[in-house]
Scaffold this motif. Structure first.
Motif, PDB file in Angstrom:
ATOM      1  N   ASP A   1     -38.164 -85.634   4.263  1.00  0.00           N
ATOM      2  CA  ASP A   1     -39.181 -86.685   4.395  1.00  0.00           C
ATOM      3  C   ASP A   1     -39.948 -86.612   5.716  1.00  0.00           C
ATOM      4  N   ILE A   2     -39.635 -85.639   6.552  1.00  0.00           N
ATOM      5  CA  ILE A   2     -40.314 -85.492   7.838  1.00  0.00           C
ATOM      6  C   ILE A   2     -41.561 -84.622   7.651  1.00  0.00           C
ATOM      7  N   PRO A   3     -42.757 -85.128   7.991  1.00  0.00           N
ATOM      8  CA  PRO A   3     -43.965 -84.294   7.904  1.00  0.00           C
ATOM      9  C   PRO A   3     -43.856 -83.087   8.834  1.00  0.00           C
ATOM     10  N   ARG A   4     -44.372 -81.954   8.373  1.00  0.00           N
ATOM     11  CA  ARG A   4     -44.305 -80.714   9.136  1.00  0.00           C
ATOM     12  C   ARG A   4     -45.697 -80.109   9.290  1.00  0.00           C
ATOM     13  N   ARG A   5     -45.887 -79.415  10.395  1.00  0.00           N
ATOM     14  CA  ARG A   5     -47.154 -78.720  10.622  1.00  0.00           C
ATOM     15  C   ARG A   5     -47.191 -77.432   9.816  1.00  0.00           C
ATOM     16  N   CYS A   6     -48.336 -77.187   9.156  1.00  0.00           N
ATOM     17  CA  CYS A   6     -48.511 -75.950   8.404  1.00  0.00           C
ATOM     18  C   CYS A   6     -49.332 -74.949   9.204  1.00  0.00           C
ATOM     19  N   ARG A   7     -50.597 -75.292   9.521  1.00  0.00           N
ATOM     20  CA  ARG A   7     -51.452 -74.319  10.184  1.00  0.00           C
ATOM     21  C   ARG A   7     -52.673 -74.984  10.792  1.00  0.00           C
ATOM     22  N   LYS A   8     -53.067 -74.536  11.976  1.00  0.00           N
ATOM     23  CA  LYS A   8     -54.330 -74.967  12.571  1.00  0.00           C
ATOM     24  C   LYS A   8     -55.472 -74.337  11.784  1.00  0.00           C
ATOM     25  N   LEU A   9     -56.529 -75.108  11.568  1.00  0.00           N
ATOM     26  CA  LEU A   9     -57.642 -74.627  10.754  1.00  0.00           C
ATOM     27  C   LEU A   9     -58.675 -73.912  11.618  1.00  0.00           C
ATOM     28  N   PRO A  10     -59.124 -72.734  11.212  1.00  0.00           N
ATOM     29  CA  PRO A  10     -60.140 -71.984  11.969  1.00  0.00           C
ATOM     30  C   PRO A  10     -61.540 -72.507  11.655  1.00  0.00           C
ATOM     31  N   PHE A  11     -62.466 -72.281  12.573  1.00  0.00           N
ATOM     32  CA  PHE A  11     -63.846 -72.717  12.387  1.00  0.00           C
ATOM     33  C   PHE A  11     -64.804 -71.602  12.779  1.00  0.00           C
ATOM     34  N   LEU A  12     -65.924 -71.540  12.064  1.00  0.00           N
ATOM     35  CA  LEU A  12     -67.064 -70.737  12.486  1.00  0.00           C
ATOM     36  C   LEU A  12     -68.112 -71.674  13.059  1.00  0.00           C
ATOM     37  N   MET A  13     -68.666 -71.326  14.236  1.00  0.00           N
ATOM     38  CA  MET A  13     -69.765 -72.102  14.823  1.00  0.00           C
ATOM     39  C   MET A  13     -69.456 -73.603  14.762  1.00  0.00           C
ATOM     40  N   LYS A  14     -68.379 -73.982  15.408  1.00  0.00           N
ATOM     41  CA  LYS A  14     -67.854 -75.336  15.273  1.00  0.00           C
ATOM     42  C   LYS A  14     -68.870 -76.411  15.635  1.00  0.00           C
ATOM     43  N   ASN A  15     -69.735 -76.136  16.616  1.00  0.00           N
ATOM     44  CA  ASN A  15     -70.716 -77.144  17.017  1.00  0.00           C
ATOM     45  C   ASN A  15     -71.775 -77.389  15.949  1.00  0.00           C
ATOM     46  N   ARG A  16     -71.789 -76.568  14.904  1.00  0.00           N
ATOM     47  CA  ARG A  16     -72.740 -76.751  13.806  1.00  0.00           C
ATOM     48  C   ARG A  16     -72.117 -77.432  12.586  1.00  0.00           C
ATOM     49  N   VAL A  17     -70.813 -77.600  12.578  1.00  0.00           N
ATOM     50  CA  VAL A  17     -70.121 -78.068  11.375  1.00  0.00           C
ATOM     51  C   VAL A  17     -70.274 -79.581  11.214  1.00  0.00           C
ATOM     52  N   HIS A  18     -70.671 -79.993  10.016  1.00  0.00           N
ATOM     53  CA  HIS A  18     -70.750 -81.410   9.666  1.00  0.00           C
ATOM     54  C   HIS A  18     -69.470 -81.862   8.963  1.00  0.00           C
ATOM     55  N   THR A  19     -69.066 -81.128   7.928  1.00  0.00           N
ATOM     56  CA  THR A  19     -67.906 -81.504   7.122  1.00  0.00           C
ATOM     57  C   THR A  19     -67.141 -80.254   6.716  1.00  0.00           C
TER      58      THR A  19
END
Length: 329
Positions: A69-87
């Motif tokens: 029942d303990i939440p666990r971390r799976c993976r950090k999400l990668p981004f392209l051009m993060k300053n351009r991302v809306h959603t």
């Protein structure tokens, strides 16, 4: 003293402020706003790109009686051009063990210096049969990082299965939608993948060489120009600047996938995230000893060919908006 009031139309607001305002809208509403007139459409440049498989696309987790029942971390999400991302749109298929109580689900956790940690998206409980996973979140905080978490469920016998995970970015494009057009052109020729570092270095160097020739008002090198055109890239300043951004971002994405190795033990950050985001969660066992192999937290695998999974994960009306915008430009 005479006081006068003037109505400030959206078109007269600086472009960067327009994007900040649009960032607080759901992506469907932001797309509709961008279709109000040609000026707003050019300013916002709403478009979409689908990331190569730089994240694990499948996995199966088993929940132990002691700490399921303990939440666990799976993976950090990668981004392209993060300053351009809306959603960000995450889509896939998921299910639990197929019988008994339903306890498994996924979360997206945002972490930033200004606010700590918070859950920005939560899936419904996993069904007994395979069901579509739909997670989406807005990236108003440019400096935040985003992580996929999961909870399997305790009590024994619980599993959580994930398949065909895809990640799509709704972005603020360059005028003329050059980034998405070039991205789709490269994708159609199977020229995208996190393992193609030399390929991106070559693309970036060629784009910069052609831009330098344009700055000097020289005729573009015919061999490089022909290569670009054969790849579906227009040899214009806007298009080459967009290609430079894509190649640089893909190089960073490749580096990201190499260094982001899951630790064997939880970090202090993981414990702090759980305290802030999942206060209902039971405390992890002291010392967090590794689970037996049959109760391993995650069995993850990257797709071997790193190809983009061609899965339509957006609403049809938004897809139609994008297609019309690209044809008109």
């Amino acid at each position: 003293l005479r006081l006068t009031t003037q109505t400030l139309s959206f078109e007269r607001i600086p472009a960067e402020l327009q994007k900040r305002i649009a960032n607080f809208l759901k992506y469907r509403d932001a797309f509709r706003l961008s279709q109000v007139n040609k000026q707003i459409k050019e300013s916002l440049g709403m478009s979409t790109i689908r990331l190569p498989s730089a994240i694990p696309t499948k996995g199966i987790w088993a929940g132990s009686v002691r700490d399921g029942d303990i939440p666990r971390r799976c993976r950090k999400l990668p981004f392209l051009m993060k300053n351009r991302v809306h959603t960000v749109l995450l889509r896939g298929m998921y299910q639990d063990q197929g019988w008994g109580n339903q306890k498994g689900r996924f979360y997206i956790v945002a972490s930033g210096a200004g606010f700590g940690h918070r859950v920005v998206a939560t899936s419904p409980l996993a069904n007994h049969g395979e069901t579509a996973l739909k997670l989406e979140f807005n990236t108003v905080d440019d400096d935040a990082t985003y992580t996929l978490w999961y909870k399997v469920g305790g009590g024994g016998g619980h599993t959580l299965t994930l398949a065909n995970l895809t990640m799509q970015l709704i972005i603020f494009d360059e005028p003329g939608l050059c980034i998405s057009k070039n991205f789709h052109a490269l994708n159609s020729r199977k020229a995208l993948g996190v393992s193609l570092s030399y390929h991106y270095i070559l693309l970036r160097s060629s784009a910069r060489a052609l831009l330098a020739q344009m700055e000097r008002e020289e005729n573009p090198d015919i061999n490089m120009a022909s290569f670009m055109e054969s790849t579906g890239i227009d040899v214009t300043k806007r298009s080459l600047l967009a290609l430079d951004q894509i190649a640089s971002s893909m190089l960073n994405l490749g580096n990201y996938s190499e260094i982001d190795v899951e630790p064997s033990e939880e970090s202090g950050t993981d414990i702090e995230i759980r305290r802030q985001c999942f206060p209902w969660s039971p405390a992890a066992p002291s010392g967090n000893p590794p689970s037996p192999q049959r109760e391993v937290d995650a069995i993850m695998a990257l797709e071997p060919d790193h190809e983009i999974l061609e899965v339509d994960i957006m609403d049809e009306d938004v897809e139609d908006m994008i297609r019309r915008a690209m044809r008109e430009d």
